[in-house]
Design an enzyme around this catalytic site. Structure first.
Site, PDB file in Angstrom:
ATOM      1  N   LYS A 180       0.818  -1.220   0.000  1.00 57.32           N
ATOM      2  CA  LYS A 180       0.000   0.000   0.000  1.00 57.32           C
ATOM      3  C   LYS A 180       0.850   1.267   0.000  1.00 57.32           C
ATOM      4  O   LYS A 180       0.363   2.333  -0.303  1.00 57.32           O
ATOM      5  CB  LYS A 180      -0.887   0.024   1.263  1.00 57.32           C
ATOM      6  CG  LYS A 180      -2.040  -0.945   1.207  1.00 57.32           C
ATOM      7  CD  LYS A 180      -3.143  -0.531   2.162  1.00 57.32           C
ATOM      8  CE  LYS A 180      -2.856  -0.942   3.574  1.00 57.32           C
ATOM      9  NZ  LYS A 180      -3.147  -2.338   3.873  1.00 57.32           N
ATOM     10  N   HIS A 253       1.655 -11.698  10.650  1.00 60.50           N
ATOM     11  CA  HIS A 253       2.386 -10.506  10.220  1.00 60.50           C
ATOM     12  C   HIS A 253       2.001  -9.317  11.090  1.00 60.50           C
ATOM     13  O   HIS A 253       0.933  -9.297  11.704  1.00 60.50           O
ATOM     14  CB  HIS A 253       2.119 -10.205   8.741  1.00 60.50           C
ATOM     15  CG  HIS A 253       0.653 -10.106   8.406  1.00 60.50           C
ATOM     16  ND1 HIS A 253      -0.118 -11.217   8.123  1.00 60.50           N
ATOM     17  CD2 HIS A 253      -0.179  -9.049   8.345  1.00 60.50           C
ATOM     18  CE1 HIS A 253      -1.364 -10.835   7.883  1.00 60.50           C
ATOM     19  NE2 HIS A 253      -1.433  -9.523   8.016  1.00 60.50           N
ATOM     20  N   HIS A 255       1.697  -5.045  11.183  1.00 60.99           N
ATOM     21  CA  HIS A 255       1.639  -3.802  10.399  1.00 60.99           C
ATOM     22  C   HIS A 255       2.467  -2.731  11.105  1.00 60.99           C
ATOM     23  O   HIS A 255       2.372  -2.581  12.324  1.00 60.99           O
ATOM     24  CB  HIS A 255       0.195  -3.314  10.283  1.00 60.99           C
ATOM     25  CG  HIS A 255      -0.705  -4.278   9.568  1.00 60.99           C
ATOM     26  ND1 HIS A 255      -1.184  -4.049   8.296  1.00 60.99           N
ATOM     27  CD2 HIS A 255      -1.202  -5.486   9.934  1.00 60.99           C
ATOM     28  CE1 HIS A 255      -1.938  -5.073   7.923  1.00 60.99           C
ATOM     29  NE2 HIS A 255      -1.971  -5.949   8.902  1.00 60.99           N
TER      30      HIS A 255
HETATM   31  O1  G7M Z   1      -5.371  -7.533   6.577  1.00 60.17           O
HETATM   32  P1  G7M Z   1      -4.054  -8.195   6.810  1.00 60.17           P
HETATM   33  O2  G7M Z   1      -3.613  -8.038   8.245  1.00 60.17           O
HETATM   34  O3  G7M Z   1      -4.006  -9.624   6.383  1.00 60.17           O
HETATM   35  O4  G7M Z   1      -3.001  -7.350   5.953  1.00 60.17           O
HETATM   36  C1  G7M Z   1      -2.147  -7.836   4.964  1.00 60.17           C
HETATM   37  C2  G7M Z   1      -1.206  -6.713   4.532  1.00 60.17           C
HETATM   38  O5  G7M Z   1      -0.311  -7.198   3.545  1.00 60.17           O
HETATM   39  C3  G7M Z   1      -1.934  -5.530   3.908  1.00 60.17           C
HETATM   40  O6  G7M Z   1      -1.524  -4.343   4.547  1.00 60.17           O
HETATM   41  C4  G7M Z   1      -1.525  -5.590   2.431  1.00 60.17           C
HETATM   42  O7  G7M Z   1      -1.429  -4.300   1.854  1.00 60.17           O
HETATM   43  C5  G7M Z   1      -0.174  -6.266   2.483  1.00 60.17           C
HETATM   44  N1  G7M Z   1       0.106  -7.013   1.251  1.00 60.17           N
HETATM   45  C6  G7M Z   1      -0.768  -7.820   0.593  1.00 60.17           C
HETATM   46  N2  G7M Z   1      -0.134  -8.349  -0.492  1.00 60.17           N
HETATM   47  C7  G7M Z   1      -0.782  -9.254  -1.440  1.00 60.17           C
HETATM   48  C8  G7M Z   1       1.148  -7.886  -0.537  1.00 60.17           C
HETATM   49  C9  G7M Z   1       2.255  -8.113  -1.416  1.00 60.17           C
HETATM   50  O8  G7M Z   1       2.209  -8.874  -2.401  1.00 60.17           O
HETATM   51  N3  G7M Z   1       3.421  -7.458  -1.097  1.00 60.17           N
HETATM   52  C10 G7M Z   1       3.518  -6.615  -0.010  1.00 60.17           C
HETATM   53  N4  G7M Z   1       4.665  -6.002   0.192  1.00 60.17           N
HETATM   54  N5  G7M Z   1       2.469  -6.399   0.835  1.00 60.17           N
HETATM   55  C11 G7M Z   1       1.299  -7.028   0.584  1.00 60.17           C
END
Ligand code: G7M
Length: 317
Positions: A180, A253, A255
């Site tokens: 993002k 993960h 944030h």
């Molecule tokens: O909602 P959740 O806690 O699962 O958040 C997943 C986070 O991973 C979000 O902030 C997404 O923007 C980030 N994210 C998702 N994808 C598919 C990717 C990716 O391919 N690369 C990176 N760097 N971040 C991602």
């Protein structure tokens, strides 16, 4: 067909809009559902989701307004107050962040479509009965992007820090920019820490955290602060670290966001748990997340919405 460097606009130009599935005037973003061609020489098309977001200002470019603005028009003036409309000159920093999901699955379409929310309470019993089977059924392909990063197949040059404790039986992790983030606007800094699992172990969500994970969580907190400070001058206390429950991806993960970047939907009560609080709770009781009732919001399109809504009636108080 997909993006080729230098021909991105040509590819995006093939987008055919079906519907506007979300709009957020405050965040200056809009999410479009449509189609893009699958191959070069066939007429076959697949669903695509495109999110457009206007990028935030970089304070450095605001020093000379005349070099930022292409045109300005006075709308009204009253006493000491005036309001105008302006347009930006071509800037080195691009004006739009564009996120594309292609081909998009039903789950993606549901996730990115505006929906009404309810709040539900998840007791450990409801977790076992409803949520755990839902997580177990997730196809591994849903977190392929995570595995690609952990295996150094994608986004390798973006890795900011890597801890290889998983090679010695512990939990390692790496920190990279979240997709993002535009990588330039420090006020909207957004990184993500992805966990490296030791062989034969998993860590899918907040629910599975125990005191065993305290070294991992503390290390993420320490190194996120160090990186943000060394690379982007973010001062002590300038970061907000949090964990989603429910997350979209069941590979643990964290944030990592600029503390001044407020107002994001994913930071609201009912989804975000501050990492500091998570650590503190685990310090008090190492099994607390297996015993807590966790409350969170669910969108009407979420697969847990119907079963969890129905199960709320079975809660005793
Ligand atoms: O909602 P959740 O806690 O699962 O958040 C997943 C986070 O991973 C979000 O902030 C997404 O923007 C980030 N994210 C998702 N994808 C598919 C990717 C990716 O391919 N690369 C990176 N760097 N971040 C991602």
């Amino acid at each position: 067909m997909t993006f080729t460097v230098g021909r991105e606009l040509e590819f995006l130009g093939n987008f055919q809009l079906t519907d506007v599935i979300n709009e957020d005037p405050v965040a200056h973003s809009i999410t479009l559902l449509g189609t893009l061609p699958t191959g070069t020489d066939s007429d076959k098309r697949d669903r695509a989701i495109i999110t457009l977001q206007k990028t935030a200002f970089d304070a450095a470019e605001l020093e000379h307004l005349d070099s930022l603005l292409a045109s300005v028009k006075l709308l009204e003036s009253n006493d000491i107050y005036s309001w105008l409309m302006g347009s930006l000159k071509d800037r080195d920093n691009s004006d739009l962040k564009i996120n594309v999901i292609f081909p998009a699955t039903d789950v993606h379409v549901r996730k990115y479509t505006r929906q009404s929310l309810i709040l539900v309470r998840e007791t450990p019993e409801l977790y076992e009965r409803i949520v755990r089977p839902y997580i177990d059924a997730f196809p591994p392909s849903r977190i392929e992007w995570v595995q690609n990063i952990l295996d150094h197949k994608k986004e390798v040059e973006k890795i900011l820090h890597e801890d290889d404790s998983h090679l010695r039986g512990g939990f390692g992790y790496l920190i990279i920019p979240d997709m993002k983030w535009d990588l330039t606007t420090v006020s909207a800094l957004y990184l993500v820490a992805l966990v490296h699992l030791p062989p034969g172990r998993s860590l899918r969500s907040l629910r599975e955290l125990t005191q065993e994970h305290l070294p991992l969580l503390r290390s993420i907190r320490r190194h996120a602060a160090r990186i943000a400070n060394q690379r982007w001058n973010v001062p002590d206390g300038g970061l907000r670290l949090f964990v989603h429950y429910q997350p979209s991806y069941y590979h643990f993960h964290v944030h990592i966001v600029n503390a001044n970047y407020t107002g994001l939907a994913g930071q609201s009560v009912g989804q975000a748990h501050l990492l500091d609080d998570v650590i503190s709770l685990l310090e008090l009781d190492g099994d607390i997340f297996q015993k807590l009732t966790l409350s969170y919001n669910l969108g009407s399109q979420h697969a847990l919405y119907t079963p969890m809504q129905a199960a709320q009636a079975t809660l005793t108080s």
